[in-house]
Design a protein around this motif. Sequence first.
Motif, short mmCIF file in Angstrom:
data_model
loop_
_atom_site.label_atom_id
_atom_site.label_comp_id
_atom_site.label_asym_id
_atom_site.label_seq_id
_atom_site.Cartn_x
_atom_site.Cartn_y
_atom_site.Cartn_z
N SER A 1 4.82 2.72 -56.65
CA SER A 1 3.65 2.04 -57.21
C SER A 1 3.31 0.77 -56.45
O SER A 1 2.23 0.21 -56.65
CB SER A 1 3.91 1.70 -58.67
N CYS A 2 4.21 0.29 -55.59
CA CYS A 2 3.96 -1.00 -54.93
C CYS A 2 3.64 -0.89 -53.44
O CYS A 2 2.60 -1.35 -53.00
CB CYS A 2 5.18 -1.90 -55.08
N PHE A 3 4.56 -0.30 -52.68
CA PHE A 3 4.42 -0.35 -51.22
C PHE A 3 3.08 0.21 -50.73
O PHE A 3 2.38 -0.47 -49.96
CB PHE A 3 5.58 0.36 -50.54
N PRO A 4 2.71 1.45 -51.11
CA PRO A 4 1.45 1.98 -50.58
C PRO A 4 0.25 1.12 -51.01
O PRO A 4 -0.62 0.80 -50.19
CB PRO A 4 1.37 3.38 -51.20
N LYS A 5 0.26 0.71 -52.28
CA LYS A 5 -0.87 -0.06 -52.82
C LYS A 5 -0.94 -1.45 -52.17
O LYS A 5 -2.00 -1.90 -51.75
CB LYS A 5 -0.66 -0.19 -54.33
N ASP A 6 0.20 -2.11 -52.09
CA ASP A 6 0.19 -3.48 -51.58
C ASP A 6 -0.07 -3.54 -50.08
O ASP A 6 -0.70 -4.48 -49.59
CB ASP A 6 1.52 -4.19 -51.91
N SER A 7 0.40 -2.52 -49.33
CA SER A 7 0.12 -2.55 -47.89
C SER A 7 -1.36 -2.30 -47.65
O SER A 7 -1.98 -2.94 -46.79
CB SER A 7 1.02 -1.59 -47.11
N LEU A 8 -1.94 -1.40 -48.44
CA LEU A 8 -3.38 -1.15 -48.31
C LEU A 8 -4.17 -2.39 -48.71
O LEU A 8 -5.15 -2.76 -48.05
CB LEU A 8 -3.75 0.04 -49.21
N ALA A 9 -3.72 -3.06 -49.78
CA ALA A 9 -4.44 -4.26 -50.25
C ALA A 9 -4.40 -5.36 -49.19
O ALA A 9 -5.40 -6.04 -48.96
CB ALA A 9 -3.83 -4.75 -51.56
N LEU A 10 -3.26 -5.53 -48.51
CA LEU A 10 -3.17 -6.57 -47.47
C LEU A 10 -4.03 -6.19 -46.26
O LEU A 10 -4.71 -7.04 -45.68
CB LEU A 10 -1.71 -6.79 -47.05
N LYS A 11 -4.00 -4.90 -45.93
CA LYS A 11 -4.85 -4.43 -44.83
C LYS A 11 -6.32 -4.73 -45.12
O LYS A 11 -7.05 -5.26 -44.27
CB LYS A 11 -4.64 -2.91 -44.66
N GLN A 12 -6.75 -4.42 -46.36
CA GLN A 12 -8.15 -4.66 -46.72
C GLN A 12 -8.46 -6.14 -46.84
O GLN A 12 -9.53 -6.59 -46.46
CB GLN A 12 -8.52 -3.95 -48.04
N LEU A 13 -7.49 -6.90 -47.35
CA LEU A 13 -7.68 -8.35 -47.47
C LEU A 13 -7.93 -8.95 -46.08
O LEU A 13 -8.84 -9.75 -45.89
CB LEU A 13 -6.44 -8.98 -48.11
N ALA A 14 -7.11 -8.50 -45.11
CA ALA A 14 -7.29 -8.99 -43.75
C ALA A 14 -8.66 -8.58 -43.21
O ALA A 14 -9.40 -9.41 -42.68
CB ALA A 14 -6.16 -8.45 -42.85
N ALA A 15 -8.99 -7.30 -43.39
CA ALA A 15 -10.26 -6.79 -42.88
C ALA A 15 -11.44 -7.52 -43.52
O ALA A 15 -12.39 -7.92 -42.83
CB ALA A 15 -10.36 -5.29 -43.15
N ASN A 16 -11.36 -7.73 -44.83
CA ASN A 16 -12.45 -8.45 -45.53
C ASN A 16 -12.58 -9.87 -45.01
O ASN A 16 -13.66 -10.47 -45.09
CB ASN A 16 -12.19 -8.49 -47.04
N SER A 17 -11.47 -10.43 -44.51
CA SER A 17 -11.54 -11.79 -43.99
C SER A 17 -11.86 -11.79 -42.50
O SER A 17 -11.75 -12.82 -41.83
CB SER A 17 -10.20 -12.50 -44.21
N GLY A 18 -12.18 -10.61 -41.94
CA GLY A 18 -12.61 -10.53 -40.54
C GLY A 18 -11.46 -10.32 -39.57
O GLY A 18 -11.63 -10.48 -38.36
N TYR A 19 -10.28 -9.95 -40.08
CA TYR A 19 -9.16 -9.76 -39.18
C TYR A 19 -8.68 -8.32 -39.24
O TYR A 19 -8.48 -7.76 -40.32
CB TYR A 19 -7.99 -10.69 -39.54
N ASN A 20 -8.46 -7.71 -38.07
CA ASN A 20 -7.96 -6.34 -38.01
C ASN A 20 -6.43 -6.38 -37.88
O ASN A 20 -5.92 -6.69 -36.82
CB ASN A 20 -8.62 -5.63 -36.81
N PHE A 21 -5.74 -6.08 -38.95
CA PHE A 21 -4.28 -6.17 -38.99
C PHE A 21 -3.72 -4.88 -38.36
O PHE A 21 -3.34 -3.94 -39.05
CB PHE A 21 -3.82 -6.31 -40.44
#
Length: 423
Positions: A254-274
């Motif tokens: 319930s954590c790893f897949p969701k949280d890694s995707l959330a961080l990826k999107q958070l970075a992307a939304n802030s203009g950074y390609n992680f």
Amino acid sequence: MKIAVFGAGYVGLVTGACFADLGHDVVVRDIVEQRIDALRRGEVPIHEEGLVELIDRNRERLSFTTEVAEAVEGAEVVYVAVGTPPTYSGDADLSAVWTVVDELPVSDDRIVLAMKSTVPVGTGRTVRLRLDDRGLANVGYVSNPEFTAEGTAVRDFMHPDRIVIGAFEDGDGDVVERLHEGIDAPVIRADVASAEMIKLAANAALVTRISFINEIANVCEATGADVLKVAEGIGLDRRIGPSFLRAGIGFGGSCFPKDSLALKQLAANSGYNFQLLNAVIEVNELQKRRVVGKLERKLGPLRGKKIALLGLAFKPGTDDMREAPSLVLAGRLHAEGAEVSAWDPVADGSVMLDGVRIADSALEALDGADAAVLVTEWPELRDLDWSAAGSRMRNRLLVDGRNMLDPDELRALGFEYEGIGRA
Ligand code: UDX
């Protein structure tokens, strides 16, 4: 101290029960009436080691309600432990968090709103603005992320590696720090954004290690090395350390897949390609699917072949199948036209697996199988009578997706054994 905990899921119940055990008075609030009724009757709706005993032991300091006012009455700290599932876009869905913020009653008492749910960096700042808009300047805000794994959550809460407290006002952080008295662990005091990022970065570091060792395993397969030896050899380097270097068929839960995707999107939304995190997620997706290639290399096209999946939960010790590799595997095998049977000692596969024959025992799942895939490293599978298992199968092919069994023993029993990254 008196504490309210919003959310009676895995995180909320463990948080509430552990704080009660530390001597605090805790009211856990949830919107699902059946859940609260069950908890009041003494039934714990989740499978978590030691939680039933902990709740029983602390009955007089622990109560359950659906009413906001009852939960918040007299509370010095209000914990938010509601779900933050991914939305279609991969961002975290914060609607349950906003509901809690909006439901807080207006009062003059100083209370601290403490965030346990995993949220994007910047959430604290937005909550602060919303509280101020509502005229709730008396409500302080603290980020206090959880680092508990399912199955060991109570132990992880009581004996953590560290306690992270991020606050806008030092006094609010002090209140949350005092709550943890009795727990022997370093306390990291930080600003709110950094505390939020510590949680996401810790999970990202752990999934990076898993995808790293899985890629090493894949190269081991291509070159004749053995990933178990390699993991042992690199793990003894103190700069690397031995944990989270088990190669397998990928991480779930319930954590790893969701949280890694959330961080990826958070970075992307802030203009950074992680880029690194993107690759980690992609490697994990491919890792779940590689098993199908292994089966095809041995069996040819899988249409009409009988494949048994042993273990369905995303890891042993839990009934949780969220984002479990078993789901992707079953789907892929189905798409190839295979007949899939499955067994798990705890998880109920019938809820999430369409068209899969759910067996009552591992041996029954193996009846007439052309191959077995060990998906979850349940101890029951280590202790299985593999000789009897082999005689139930039409063809003794075993893909050990968790490198749990001894290849030599299995081969001596006439199995063709394939691990992950094994010579
Ligand atoms: C995890 C984190 O450990 C926890 O700190 C965080 O708060 C929530 O996410 P959890 O999801 O319960 O906890 O499971 P964990 O035991 O960490 O395992 C996660 C997944 O990684 C499992 O699917 C497991 O099989 C896989 N894994 C773990 C590996 O494939 N290899 C490893 O070496 C370790």
